[in-house]
Structures are given as C-alpha cells and as structure tokens.
Scaffold this active site. Structure first.
Site, PDB file in Angstrom:
ATOM      1  N   CYS A 191       0.357  -4.475 -11.942  1.00 13.33           N
ATOM      2  CA  CYS A 191       0.769  -5.423 -12.981  1.00 13.33           C
ATOM      3  C   CYS A 191       0.127  -5.142 -14.334  1.00 13.33           C
ATOM      4  CB  CYS A 191       0.411  -6.850 -12.544  1.00 13.33           C
ATOM      5  SG  CYS A 191      -1.374  -7.116 -12.333  1.00 13.33           S
ATOM      6  N   GLU A 197       6.891  -8.305  -6.535  1.00 18.34           N
ATOM      7  CA  GLU A 197       6.012  -9.296  -7.183  1.00 18.34           C
ATOM      8  C   GLU A 197       5.257  -8.645  -8.330  1.00 18.34           C
ATOM      9  OE1 GLU A 197       1.830 -10.982  -7.541  1.00 18.34           O
ATOM     10  OE2 GLU A 197       2.493  -9.060  -6.712  1.00 18.34           O
ATOM     11  N   ARG A 235      -2.216 -20.228 -10.919  1.00 18.68           N
ATOM     12  CA  ARG A 235      -1.718 -18.866 -10.734  1.00 18.68           C
ATOM     13  C   ARG A 235      -0.197 -18.842 -10.811  1.00 18.68           C
ATOM     14  NH1 ARG A 235      -4.583 -14.745  -8.663  1.00 18.68           N
ATOM     15  NH2 ARG A 235      -3.498 -12.831  -8.070  1.00 18.68           N
ATOM     16  N   ARG A 275       3.081 -16.198 -10.851  1.00 25.36           N
ATOM     17  CA  ARG A 275       3.527 -14.835 -10.596  1.00 25.36           C
ATOM     18  C   ARG A 275       5.048 -14.806 -10.521  1.00 25.36           C
ATOM     19  NH1 ARG A 275      -0.771 -13.803 -12.031  1.00 25.36           N
ATOM     20  NH2 ARG A 275      -2.329 -12.384 -11.159  1.00 25.36           N
TER      21      ARG A 275
END
Length: 343
Positions: free
Chosen positions: A82, A123, A171, A173
């Site tokens: 990422c 992801e 969080r 994502r």
C-alpha cells in the site's frame, strides 16, 4: 470465534503476511491451499500459525504457477503493497516499483488460464481509488476486467473496522471483489452492511493493565519523547490512547485506538501510547494484535522475532473479524453459483 465446517472451496493468498486473510477464510469455512509471502520474518510467523498450509517464501516477481506448482483455487486474495498509494508515503503509485507488483497479480491469474480463480478479493489503503486523480484505480479496474472479471466501481468499498466490528480501531481500508465471467453471469456481491450503531468495546478491554510488561516498552524519563507524552497525558487524562506525530502528541478523542501502522516499531512515531500504573509505554505487540482481531488463544508469535518485526507484521495485517464477513458472503455467492450451474 468458532470455525465453521470445512468446505471444498479453496483459497490462495498472495502477499499473505502473517495470514490474516487465511485466518478469515478458514473461520468462514474455506480451505487454504497455499500462500505466498516474501518477507522471511512474516513467513516464520505464518508457518507457526498455519503449519498445514504450504507457504511459498518468494518474491511475487519470480513466482509462477508452473514453477511454484500453484494448484488452482476458487478464491485468490491479495493485500498488495500500500505504500505507493498511501497518504503517509510519497504516493508514487505505479511509478514506485512496489506499485507495479499489482501487475504480477494479474500475470499469475493469466498463468492459470482456464482454471483461473473464480473470485478475487483485493485490499489496499483507502487512498487507492483517488490516487493520481483516479488514474491509478482506472488502470487497476481495466487490468482486472481484461483478465476476465466482472469488476466495476460498485464492486469497491472503503470499510471502517469500527463500523462492522466491536474493535475500537480507527482503520479504513479499501476492499475490491471481482467475479470471473466464466463462472458468474454478473457481479452480484453485496458488501456487509455497517452495524446499526457503533458498539465498539472500550479500548481498555484490549490492554494488559493489571500486569507490567517488559521495561522495553516504557519511555525513560530522560528520553526525547517522554516529556512530550507526559504533558499531553497530564492534559488529556490517562484513559486515552496517544500518538506522536512529527513533533507533537495527539490524543484519540473518539475512545478508540489510532490506525495501527507497519512502522510502529521504528521509534516513538505512529506508536499507540498509554499511561499505566507503572509509567508511559507503547502498546505491546500482543495488545496491537488484539486490536486487529487476533485472539490470544490462537495467534502464536515467534519467540525469536524482535518487537520491531512483530509490530510491522501486525500493522501490515487486516482486521480479521471484518474480513470474515467478506469471506462468508463470497463463499455464499460461490455456493449459489454452483447450485445454479448444476440446476
């Protein structure tokens, strides 16, 4: 968390890290056939927790279906790097060699030929879809579609851990689900709905406040960060989570933990910090793991790994209970498609 009965639905995991996706799909009832992870320390943790799963410790650039003897699977997961897309990094995207690793996912899918995975679950950080004014995601969408999958903007969702679980971690994502055009007439995947009301547990329930961890986790009074944290905690109270960002300390005002990051162990920055009865300290790796949904009862941490490495592994992982919800819906879609084909 109780595991479902195992099914014949199989999963392969690229960028498997310590096995967050593998754990989620096993809990949902699938069988993990193989996993790939290049980091030797993460692979050590993976093997300790998944001794029954074949773990291929190799760069994805050199991984191939034939040489690696990768058996075809129903589902392929990939939490690809990422950093090239994160707001916390340089945001170079496909100009960063790590960003190009996504294209190796597509290469491997193509190498499977007619036995390519029926479902892809990808992801990354939430910034992925808007990176480079949307051009990065447009490239990803095009590559997935050309590989033979139903994949549109509706098949992408930014999910916040606290909206779907009782885990108090801030969080977010992005998750992407693609269905093979060879097996599905369309992409009918439904992302889980947020809970009607956030009902996260107090963050203190995840912490070991009644026993003193190693002195390693405590800031010494003469350290460069101690006075900064002490001033912030004196003002904000000892029941909150704090975090050093550059040259100032933030207090989490929402009663949750800050996003757990891979560089938590690299110093005082980005590390969740609390004050307990013994002093000012970092959250331990085990506490961080709980805030990712890893249970003490089943997560084993290698005794020979440094805290820095374990922090990195936890920060790089996913929130397991959230991905279980995705996994359960994917498995349900596969079973419905199989019934339809038989009928």
């Amino acid at each position: 968390m109780t595991r479902h009965h195992r099914s014949q639905i199989t999963v392969g995991c690229l960028f498997a890290a310590i096995g967050g996706f593998c754990r989620a799909f096993e809990e949902a009832g699938a069988t993990v056939a193989w996993a790939n992870e290049k980091d030797c320390f993460a692979a050590e943790t993976f093997r300790l927790n998944f001794p029954h799963v074949r773990c291929i410790e190799e760069d994805i650039e050199s991984l191939s279906v034939s040489a690696g003897k990768l058996e075809p699977v129903d589902i392929l997961t990939a939490g690809f790097p990422c950093q090239p897309f994160s707001v916390a990094g340089d945001k170079l995207g496909f100009q960063d060699e790590r960003g190009l690793l996504f294209l190796h996912i597509i290469r491997i899918i193509r190498e499977f030929g007619t036995t390519k995975p029926k479902v892809l679950l990808l992801e990354n950080v939430k910034n992925l879809k808007t990176h480079d004014k949307g051009r990065t995601f447009a490239r990803i969408k095009s590559e997935v579609q050309k590989a033979g999958y139903w994949f549109e903007d509706r098949d992408v969702r930014i999910l916040h851990t606290a909206d779907f679980t009782d885990i108090p971690q801030n969080r977010e994502r992005i998750f992407m689900v693609a269905f093979s055009r060879d097996h599905f007439p369309a992409n009918s995947f439904n992302f889980p709905k947020p809970l009607p009301k956030r009902n996260t547990r107090p963050v203190t329930e995840f912490l070991d406040l009644n026993c003193k961890p190693s002195d390693w986790f405590y800031f010494k009074p003469r350290s460069q960060y101690y006075s900064l944290f002490k001033k912030a905690i004196d003002r904000g109270g000892r029941n909150a989570i704090y975090q050093l960002r550059r040259n100032y300390v933030r207090r989490n005002m929402s009663g949750m933990c800050f996003t757990l990051m891979a560089n938590m162990g690299d110093g005082g920055h980005n590390q969740p910090v609390i004050r307990d009865r013994w002093g000012i300290r970092k959250l331990t790796p085990r506490e961080c793991a709980r805030l990712q949904g890893y249970k003490d009862s089943w997560l084993k941490l290698p005794l020979d790994l440094s805290n820095t490495q374990v922090y990195k592994q936890i920060g790089n992982s996913i929130t397991v209970p959230l991905v279980i919800k995705l996994a359960e819906e994917i498995l349900a879609e596969l079973r419905r498609a199989t019934k339809a084909r038989v009928a």
